[in-house]
Design a protein around this motif. Structure first.
Motif, PDB file in Angstrom:
ATOM      1  N   UNK A 192       0.845  -1.192   0.000  1.00 46.10           N
ATOM      2  CA  UNK A 192       0.000   0.000   0.000  1.00 46.10           C
ATOM      3  C   UNK A 192       0.876   1.234   0.000  1.00 46.10           C
ATOM      4  N   UNK A 193       0.595   2.160  -0.907  1.00 46.83           N
ATOM      5  CA  UNK A 193       1.297   3.435  -0.972  1.00 46.83           C
ATOM      6  C   UNK A 193       0.416   4.521  -0.352  1.00 46.83           C
ATOM      7  N   UNK A 194       0.959   5.225   0.633  1.00 52.25           N
ATOM      8  CA  UNK A 194       0.224   6.279   1.323  1.00 52.25           C
ATOM      9  C   UNK A 194       0.882   7.620   1.041  1.00 52.25           C
ATOM     10  N   UNK A 195       0.093   8.587   0.589  1.00 53.66           N
ATOM     11  CA  UNK A 195       0.617   9.922   0.260  1.00 53.66           C
ATOM     12  C   UNK A 195      -0.227  10.967   0.998  1.00 53.66           C
ATOM     13  N   UNK A 196       0.291  11.524   2.098  1.00 54.05           N
ATOM     14  CA  UNK A 196      -0.454  12.588   2.789  1.00 54.05           C
ATOM     15  C   UNK A 196      -0.476  13.864   1.953  1.00 54.05           C
ATOM     16  N   UNK A 197      -1.555  14.624   2.091  1.00 48.17           N
ATOM     17  CA  UNK A 197      -1.696  15.917   1.425  1.00 48.17           C
ATOM     18  C   UNK A 197      -1.763  16.987   2.508  1.00 48.17           C
ATOM     19  N   UNK A 198      -0.898  17.976   2.408  1.00 50.61           N
ATOM     20  CA  UNK A 198      -0.796  19.008   3.432  1.00 50.61           C
ATOM     21  C   UNK A 198      -1.272  20.341   2.879  1.00 50.61           C
ATOM     22  N   UNK A 199      -1.955  21.107   3.714  1.00 50.51           N
ATOM     23  CA  UNK A 199      -2.376  22.465   3.371  1.00 50.51           C
ATOM     24  C   UNK A 199      -1.590  23.440   4.244  1.00 50.51           C
ATOM     25  N   UNK A 200      -1.055  24.481   3.625  1.00 51.53           N
ATOM     26  CA  UNK A 200      -0.327  25.493   4.393  1.00 51.53           C
ATOM     27  C   UNK A 200      -0.385  26.819   3.654  1.00 51.53           C
ATOM     28  N   UNK A 201      -0.094  27.878   4.365  1.00 51.39           N
ATOM     29  CA  UNK A 201      -0.063  29.222   3.794  1.00 51.39           C
ATOM     30  C   UNK A 201       1.349  29.772   3.925  1.00 51.39           C
ATOM     31  N   UNK A 202       1.913  30.180   2.821  1.00 54.19           N
ATOM     32  CA  UNK A 202       3.283  30.679   2.827  1.00 54.19           C
ATOM     33  C   UNK A 202       3.345  32.042   3.519  1.00 54.19           C
ATOM     34  N   UNK A 203       4.548  32.481   3.796  1.00 55.33           N
ATOM     35  CA  UNK A 203       4.739  33.796   4.396  1.00 55.33           C
ATOM     36  C   UNK A 203       4.310  34.909   3.454  1.00 55.33           C
TER      37      UNK A 203
END
Length: 286
Positions: free
Chosen positions: A203-214
């Motif tokens: 199984x391949x797991x790929x998390x997706x992250x949300x962030x706001x740059x400076x």
């Protein structure tokens, strides 16, 4: 038909394919050269579905102009449309490539200039013809010719590749040193199950992250390696390290990326030494 007949047929087939490919490249008529290459702009970004396929990437809506007609097209990356979008934000430019007059047959491209001269297939044909010659010569004259046949092109390839790889690794190290850090949150984990050659499932797991740059840019990106226990990462707060000039270049573990960048130098040195050893061993054994 003996092996020489098969070799002649093998070389003739791939030789003709190579000549046709090089001829089309010289006359500018290869598919890669005729393809329209433009830069599109991401207009909208959506969070991917938790548990979806990593191959789907980040769902985006992209607009681009067709130079021949002047029309603007607005498309999505649903389905198979070239390279997977692994990082997205509104306003990001993305490469789009399509056959002349057929903008609806678009393909997204991380590098729209890749294979611009259309030489990938003829080069492969030459390589396959060369492999056939090496195999027959090695059978007739012994294993030293196999060492020479493999070692010479391997060493030449590494020597041609090495300067660019060193420059790329240095840029990578400079980017790592200049990375900014911001808080982020894992909003989804993409999952794909498969089977290897031995029949074992993985199984391949790929998390997706949300962030706001400076710079106040909202980014959604597939996480590279470095996030522990990715299967239970949804909703987790993380620290994202990203390159200010390109938020698509990011990492959760700068130290691991630094070690990997330095390891590139070692791997290239080992590859060059291996090719040299093959050539020397083959020459001494003749």
């Amino acid at each position: 038909m003996d092996r020489y007949g098969y070799l002649a047929l093998w070389c003739a087939v791939f030789g003709v394919a190579a000549l046709v490919g090089y001829g089309r490249s010289l006359t500018g008529t290869s598919g890669a050269q005729r393809a329209v290459r433009v830069m599109g702009r991401i207009e909208r970004v959506r969070e991917p579905r938790h548990g979806g396929s990593p191959g789907d990437g980040i769902p985006v809506v992209v607009s681009f102009h067709d130079p021949s007609s002047g029309r603007e097209f607005t498309v999505t990356n649903d389905g198979d449309h070239g390279d997977t979008v692994t990082a997205a934000w509104v306003g990001r430019e993305i490469g789009v490539r399509y056959p002349p007059g057929r903008p609806h047959a678009f393909r997204f491209a991380d590098d729209p200039d890749e294979n611009r001269r259309g030489l990938a297939r003829p080069n492969l044909a030459v390589l396959l013809a060369y492999v056939g010659v090496v195999v027959v010569v090695s059978v007739d004259r012994g294993w030293p010719w196999a060492l020479l046949g493999a070692g010479v092109p391997w060493t030449v390839l590494i020597l041609c590749h090495l300067p660019g790889n060193i420059r790329g690794t240095r840029r990578r190290l400079a980017r790592l040193a200049a990375m900014a850090s911001v808080p982020g949150r894992v909003v989804a984990v993409l999952k794909r199950a498969g089977t290897d050659g031995d029949g074992n499932t993985f199984t391949t797991l790929v998390p997706v992250v949300a962030f706001t740059t400076r710079e106040d840019t909202a980014v959604l990106a597939c996480c590279p390696t470095g996030l522990p226990d990715p299967g239970d990462a949804r909703g987790r707060d993380v620290t994202v390290h990203y390159a200010p000039d390109d938020p698509a270049v990011l990492t959760m573990d700068p130290a691991a990326q630094l070690r990997a960048a330095r390891l590139d130098f070692v791997l290239n040195a080992v590859a060059l030494a291996l090719g040299t050893c093959l050539v020397v061993a083959g020459a001494l054994a003749l």
